[in-house]
Design a protein around this motif. Structure first.
Motif, short mmCIF file in Angstrom:
data_model
loop_
_atom_site.label_atom_id
_atom_site.label_comp_id
_atom_site.label_asym_id
_atom_site.label_seq_id
_atom_site.Cartn_x
_atom_site.Cartn_y
_atom_site.Cartn_z
N GLN A 144 6.41 46.60 1.56
CA GLN A 144 5.54 46.09 2.73
C GLN A 144 5.54 44.68 2.75
OE1 GLN A 144 1.92 47.39 -0.13
NE2 GLN A 144 1.49 48.98 1.19
N ALA A 145 6.24 43.86 1.87
CA ALA A 145 6.44 42.52 2.18
C ALA A 145 7.44 42.34 3.14
CB ALA A 145 6.79 41.77 0.73
N HIS A 146 8.42 43.22 3.14
CA HIS A 146 9.69 43.27 4.05
C HIS A 146 8.92 43.50 5.29
CE1 HIS A 146 13.80 43.28 5.05
NE2 HIS A 146 13.65 43.86 5.95
N CYS A 147 8.06 44.54 5.65
CA CYS A 147 7.39 44.87 6.67
C CYS A 147 6.62 43.56 7.53
CB CYS A 147 6.38 45.86 6.55
SG CYS A 147 6.98 47.43 6.63
N GLU A 148 5.96 42.95 6.46
CA GLU A 148 5.20 41.90 7.09
C GLU A 148 6.16 40.60 7.70
OE1 GLU A 148 2.47 39.96 4.01
OE2 GLU A 148 1.71 42.25 3.74
N GLU A 149 7.59 40.52 6.85
CA GLU A 149 8.30 39.52 7.49
C GLU A 149 9.02 40.15 8.67
OE1 GLU A 149 11.60 39.28 4.44
OE2 GLU A 149 10.21 38.71 2.91
N VAL A 150 9.19 41.37 8.69
CA VAL A 150 9.85 41.80 10.01
C VAL A 150 8.78 41.70 11.24
CG1 VAL A 150 10.67 43.98 11.41
CG2 VAL A 150 11.72 43.36 9.14
N ASP A 151 7.36 42.05 11.02
CA ASP A 151 6.44 41.73 11.93
C ASP A 151 6.12 40.41 12.42
OD1 ASP A 151 4.44 43.15 13.33
OD2 ASP A 151 2.74 42.68 11.96
N ASN A 152 6.32 39.49 11.47
CA ASN A 152 6.23 37.95 11.91
C ASN A 152 7.52 37.63 12.76
OD1 ASN A 152 3.91 37.63 10.67
ND2 ASN A 152 5.02 37.01 8.64
N ASP A 153 8.59 38.35 12.59
CA ASP A 153 9.76 37.85 13.41
C ASP A 153 9.49 38.62 14.78
OD1 ASP A 153 11.06 36.53 11.36
OD2 ASP A 153 12.39 38.74 10.76
N ILE A 154 9.09 39.81 14.63
CA ILE A 154 8.73 40.30 16.04
C ILE A 154 7.70 39.35 16.85
CG2 ILE A 154 7.75 42.42 17.22
CD1 ILE A 154 8.84 44.20 14.74
N ALA A 155 6.73 39.07 16.35
CA ALA A 155 5.61 38.01 17.01
C ALA A 155 6.44 36.83 17.42
CB ALA A 155 4.63 37.91 16.08
N GLU A 156 7.46 36.32 16.63
CA GLU A 156 7.89 34.97 16.82
C GLU A 156 8.91 35.31 18.29
OE1 GLU A 156 10.17 33.61 13.65
OE2 GLU A 156 8.39 33.41 12.56
N TYR A 157 9.65 36.48 18.12
CA TYR A 157 10.37 36.78 19.35
C TYR A 157 9.55 37.07 20.63
CZ TYR A 157 14.69 37.47 16.89
OH TYR A 157 15.92 37.37 16.21
N ALA A 158 8.34 37.84 20.34
CA ALA A 158 7.42 37.90 21.48
C ALA A 158 7.17 36.43 22.26
CB ALA A 158 6.28 38.72 21.13
N ASP A 159 6.69 35.57 21.32
CA ASP A 159 6.68 34.19 21.72
C ASP A 159 7.54 33.54 22.39
OD1 ASP A 159 3.89 34.62 20.66
OD2 ASP A 159 4.01 33.42 18.96
N SER A 160 8.54 33.53 21.86
CA SER A 160 9.81 32.84 22.41
C SER A 160 10.11 33.53 23.68
CB SER A 160 11.03 33.11 21.47
OG SER A 160 12.14 32.34 21.92
N ILE A 161 10.28 34.90 23.90
CA ILE A 161 10.39 35.48 25.14
C ILE A 161 9.34 35.17 26.11
CG2 ILE A 161 10.73 37.93 26.18
CD1 ILE A 161 12.00 38.75 23.24
N ALA A 162 8.10 35.25 25.97
CA ALA A 162 7.12 34.65 26.85
C ALA A 162 7.48 33.27 27.39
CB ALA A 162 5.90 34.91 26.25
N ASN A 163 7.70 32.41 26.58
CA ASN A 163 8.05 31.15 26.81
C ASN A 163 9.42 30.96 27.92
OD1 ASN A 163 5.91 29.93 25.63
ND2 ASN A 163 6.99 29.51 23.61
N HIS A 164 10.21 31.64 27.52
CA HIS A 164 11.58 31.78 28.18
C HIS A 164 11.27 32.31 29.55
CE1 HIS A 164 14.15 30.10 25.41
NE2 HIS A 164 13.83 30.98 24.31
N LYS A 165 10.64 33.36 29.89
CA LYS A 165 10.10 33.98 31.12
C LYS A 165 9.06 33.07 31.91
CE LYS A 165 10.14 38.85 29.88
NZ LYS A 165 9.25 40.12 29.72
#
Length: 191
Positions: free
Chosen positions: A132-153
């Protein structure tokens, strides 16, 4: 005599510099040369945009990998939850059977079957917390990627607009040079 030779070299340098400057000015006022310069700038910008798009595509691929990893971890969490629940149910069943058989509480807690079920429960519970802790980390990484991708777009859209502005500016610059050249020719003709 050396001063005269020095002045001659200086005069030749000024002559060549003047001729080079006049040649540069004539090239700078050539509409075809201006168009070629703008086309070169636009081509360079388009190549930069393509490189940037590839980098953003790489970020999207990393995000997709993280999403796949999250799905895998979520499946593991569900499996561990079922196993933990099963181990707890088996422990309760063991306690109920031993209590029915009339064994005292100390004997039940000391039995190998109960210890095995309790150990499995604790093991599954520990593994579940880690997943579950690992899931939270990966979920946070996905959110960071989404923000970064949106900014780059957004930045990509701005770069594309800039290229369109440069193309429009090229047309205007060429038109201004041609107009200025025609006005100069007309003024020379009139005088």
């Amino acid at each position: 005599m050396f001063k005269a030779i020095g002045r001659w070299f200086s005069a030749m340098g000024y002559l060549l510099t003047g001729q080079i400057d006049s040649a540069r000015e004539s090239l700078d006022s050539n509409p075809k040369k201006i168009r070629a310069q703008y086309d070169s700038i636009v081509q360079d910008k388009l190549e930069q945009i393509q490189t940037y798009k590839k980098a953003v595509a790489g970020l999207i691929a990393q995000q997709e990998n993280k999403i796949a990893k999250l799905k895998e971890l979520t499946a593991d969490v569900e499996r561990l939850t079922r196993l933990k629940t099963g181990a707890l149910a088996k422990a309760k069943q063991t306690v109920a059977e031993m209590s029915k058989a009339g064994k005292p509480k100390e004997d039940i807690q000391g039995s190998a079957e109960y210890a095995k079920c309790l150990g499995a429960y604790n093991d599954f519970n520990s593994s579940l917390r880690d997943k579950q802790a690992h899931c939270e980390e990966v979920d946070n990484d996905i959110a960071e990627y989404a923000d970064s991708i949106a900014n780059h777009k957004i930045q990509l859209k701005q770069l594309i607009r800039d290229v369109e502005n440069i193309k429009a500016e090229a047309h205007e610059a060429v038109a201004e040079v041609i107009t200025a050249k025609q006005e100069k020719d007309l003024a020379d003709t009139l005088s």
